[in-house]
Design an enzyme around this catalytic site. Structure first.
Site, PDB file in Angstrom:
ATOM      1  N   CYS A  72      53.036  47.313  43.922  1.00 43.69           N
ATOM      2  CA  CYS A  72      53.569  47.540  42.540  1.00 43.69           C
ATOM      3  C   CYS A  72      54.083  49.096  41.977  1.00 43.69           C
ATOM      4  CB  CYS A  72      52.437  47.603  41.970  1.00 43.69           C
ATOM      5  SG  CYS A  72      51.414  46.428  43.173  1.00 43.69           S
ATOM      6  N   CYS A  75      52.748  52.112  40.575  1.00 42.75           N
ATOM      7  CA  CYS A  75      50.913  52.158  40.812  1.00 42.75           C
ATOM      8  C   CYS A  75      51.412  53.669  42.276  1.00 42.75           C
ATOM      9  CB  CYS A  75      50.454  51.301  41.579  1.00 42.75           C
ATOM     10  SG  CYS A  75      49.080  51.946  42.253  1.00 42.75           S
ATOM     11  N   CYS A 203      38.773  39.430  32.992  1.00 42.76           N
ATOM     12  CA  CYS A 203      39.730  40.767  32.080  1.00 42.76           C
ATOM     13  C   CYS A 203      40.651  40.726  32.593  1.00 42.76           C
ATOM     14  CB  CYS A 203      38.760  42.024  32.886  1.00 42.76           C
ATOM     15  SG  CYS A 203      39.762  43.654  32.403  1.00 42.76           S
TER      16      CYS A 203
HETATM   17  N1  SAM Z   1      44.494  47.217  43.351  1.00 44.30           N
HETATM   18  C1  SAM Z   1      43.991  46.215  42.647  1.00 44.30           C
HETATM   19  C2  SAM Z   1      44.944  44.979  42.108  1.00 44.30           C
HETATM   20  O1  SAM Z   1      46.188  45.461  41.887  1.00 44.30           O
HETATM   21  O2  SAM Z   1      44.451  44.191  41.462  1.00 44.30           O
HETATM   22  C3  SAM Z   1      43.338  47.114  41.790  1.00 44.30           C
HETATM   23  C4  SAM Z   1      43.584  48.042  41.201  1.00 44.30           C
HETATM   24  S1  SAM Z   1      44.801  48.108  40.458  1.00 44.30           S
HETATM   25  C5  SAM Z   1      44.885  49.621  39.448  1.00 44.30           C
HETATM   26  C6  SAM Z   1      44.686  47.940  38.497  1.00 44.30           C
HETATM   27  C7  SAM Z   1      45.492  47.775  37.246  1.00 44.30           C
HETATM   28  O3  SAM Z   1      46.023  48.566  36.927  1.00 44.30           O
HETATM   29  C8  SAM Z   1      46.857  47.257  37.758  1.00 44.30           C
HETATM   30  O4  SAM Z   1      46.999  45.801  38.206  1.00 44.30           O
HETATM   31  C9  SAM Z   1      47.851  47.766  36.246  1.00 44.30           C
HETATM   32  O5  SAM Z   1      47.733  46.649  35.776  1.00 44.30           O
HETATM   33  C10 SAM Z   1      47.225  48.947  36.274  1.00 44.30           C
HETATM   34  N2  SAM Z   1      47.528  50.056  36.635  1.00 44.30           N
HETATM   35  C11 SAM Z   1      47.459  50.926  37.955  1.00 44.30           C
HETATM   36  N3  SAM Z   1      48.849  51.527  37.682  1.00 44.30           N
HETATM   37  C12 SAM Z   1      48.461  51.878  36.371  1.00 44.30           C
HETATM   38  C13 SAM Z   1      50.247  53.209  35.875  1.00 44.30           C
HETATM   39  N4  SAM Z   1      50.295  53.855  36.229  1.00 44.30           N
HETATM   40  N5  SAM Z   1      49.988  53.036  34.914  1.00 44.30           N
HETATM   41  C14 SAM Z   1      48.948  51.846  33.911  1.00 44.30           C
HETATM   42  N6  SAM Z   1      48.560  50.760  34.222  1.00 44.30           N
HETATM   43  C15 SAM Z   1      48.454  50.828  35.659  1.00 44.30           C
HETATM   44 FE1  SF4 Z   2      49.468  47.682  43.278  1.00 40.69          FE
HETATM   45 FE2  SF4 Z   2      48.200  50.101  42.594  1.00 40.69          FE
HETATM   46 FE3  SF4 Z   2      46.283  46.962  43.066  1.00 40.69          FE
HETATM   47 FE4  SF4 Z   2      48.190  48.255  45.537  1.00 40.69          FE
HETATM   48  S1  SF4 Z   2      46.215  49.065  43.982  1.00 40.69           S
HETATM   49  S2  SF4 Z   2      47.916  45.907  43.987  1.00 40.69           S
HETATM   50  S3  SF4 Z   2      49.761  48.891  44.228  1.00 40.69           S
HETATM   51  S4  SF4 Z   2      48.537  48.224  41.328  1.00 40.69           S
END
Ligand code: SAM
Ligand code: SF4
Ligand code: DTB
Length: 365
Positions: A72, A75, A203
């Site tokens: 992603c 991230c 959510c």
């Molecule tokens: N790994 C799991 C997933 O991706 O489904 C759960 C955790 S992930 C960090 C959850 C959400 O946080 C992501 O889908 C994204 O929408 C949001 N997110 C992550 N990093 C972000 C960032 N730098 N700025 C804004 N939203 C963020």
């Molecule tokens: Fe994507 Fe970060 Fe969630 Fe991993 S933790 S699936 S890189 S949003």
């Protein structure tokens, strides 16, 4: 003088009924309106379903940080990006419960646990189940976000008493390929189906400011609003730019686009909580106030999100007081002393009215 937009003159019922047939053109037309017309429509919808002065408060904890195999582009936790983040193992249950107790003391009513997994293994899931049980026993609502979820895993979490599962669509189907390559949009929709069919609350929302167009934002909202049931909670994140991620350095979004997107989400999913999610630390109080005026009625409180800073708790307290906002109570029983976010009235009646809008005075579904 008559209002300038036909939307603003639409009968009250038309502006508040739950629709599942939004087109991208209609969503774009919402976003394109003069801001005052859009805000008027959003506020009408908001007041039909919620007390506009109440905000639901969640706290977030990263229970497993870093080393995620997904790519992603936004991230900090992807193993494919050099962000300098320390990898951490899954936290022990007692440490999670300690954080949950502190969150409750500080006034949160929901505790959200996030793990940097592509998907949990069944063994991982049992450890999370223990966390969910423990957090629930503290009298908090529970939410987890663990990546993709199989049907049997969603049922397992439901049987453990989980309230919400967070899984974001992140952006439009059209823009998605610019952001993520290691799983598909369809994968995300399928996880949402498993969550919904298990009877968990959904959510799901997305991230703004990743270089997408206004039409992409309209298209993402259409995806959410045309699901068989609107997600109970719709987080709207503003990209937190993390050095080392591919999206670091993306041109900043015009803040009014955030306000417009929140307002359109409120109009299109009037009975859902719309969360002003990541990105608040960098927002002015005035911008946040506009987001609340546009229909945002949920936030993360607490100094940290998952790996980045959130708006400081003390600043939030002051902002809520200045705006006359009250943290929403879920259940009054079992609550400790009011913490940083003070409790207000029981929301049972409002909750019933949202679930059964036909019984809500002033609203005809
Ligand atoms: N790994 C799991 C997933 O991706 O489904 C759960 C955790 S992930 C960090 C959850 C959400 O946080 C992501 O889908 C994204 O929408 C949001 N997110 C992550 N990093 C972000 C960032 N730098 N700025 C804004 N939203 C963020
Ligand atoms: Fe994507 Fe970060 Fe969630 Fe991993 S933790 S699936 S890189 S949003
Ligand atoms: C959501 O939509 N936003 C939260 C929660 N769901 C899991 C995550 C925001 C993460 C922001 C970047 C970070 O702190 O790593």
């Amino acid at each position: 003088m008559p209002p300038s937009s036909p939307r603003a003159t639409a009968p009250f019922e038309d502006r508040t009924r739950l629709r599942h047939d939004w087109s991208i053109d209609e969503a774009s037309a919402q976003l394109d309106q003069p801001l005052n017309d859009l805000l008027f429509a959003a506020q009408s919808a908001h007041r039909a379903y919620f007390d506009p002065n109440q905000v639901q408060v969640s706290t977030l904890l990263s229970i497993k940080t870093g080393a995620c195999p997904e790519d992603c582009g936004y991230c900090s936790q992807s193993a494919q990006h050099e962000t300098g983040l320390e990898r951490e193992r899954l936290l022990p249950v007692d440490e999670v419960l300690e954080s949950a107790r502190a969150a409750k003391q500080d006034g949160a009513t929901r505790f959200c646990m996030g793990a940097a997994w592509r998907n949990p293994t069944d063994k991982n899931l049992e450890q999370v189940v223990a966390m969910v049980r423990g957090v629930k026993a503290l009298g908090l609502e529970t939410c987890v976000t663990l990546g993709m979820l199989a049907r049997h895993q969603a049922k397992r979490l439901r049987d453990a008493g989980l309230d919400y599962y967070n899984h974001n669509l992140d952006t439009s189907p059209e823009y998605y390929g610019q952001v993520i390559s290691t799983r598909t949009y369809q994968d995300r929709l399928q996880t949402l189906e498993h969550v919904r069919e298990a009877g968990l609350k959904t959510c799901s929302g997305g991230i703004l400011g990743m270089g997408e167009s206004r039409r992409d934002r309209a298209s993402m909202l259409v995806q959410l609003a045309t699901l068989p049931a609107h997600p109970e909670s719709v987080p709207i994140n503003l990209l937190v730019q993390v050095e080392g991620t591919p999206l670091f350095g993306t041109e900043a979004l015009d803040p009014f686009e955030l306000v417009r997107t929140i307002a359109a989400a409120r109009v299109m999913m009037p009975g859902s909580y719309v969360r002003l999610s990541a990105g608040r630390a960098a927002m002015s109080d005035e911008l946040q106030a506009l987001c609340f005026a546009a229909g945002a009625n949920s936030v993360f409180c607490g100094d940290r999100l998952l790996t980045t800073d959130n708006a400081a708790a003390e600043r939030d307290q002051q902002l809520f007081a200045r705006l006359g906002l009250q943290p929403e109570a879920v259940a009054l029983e079992g609550r400790d002393q009011p913490g940083a976010c003070h409790k207000s009235v029981d929301q049972d009646v409002a909750f019933r009215d949202r679930q059964h809008p036909e019984s809500f005075s002033g609203l005809r579904a």
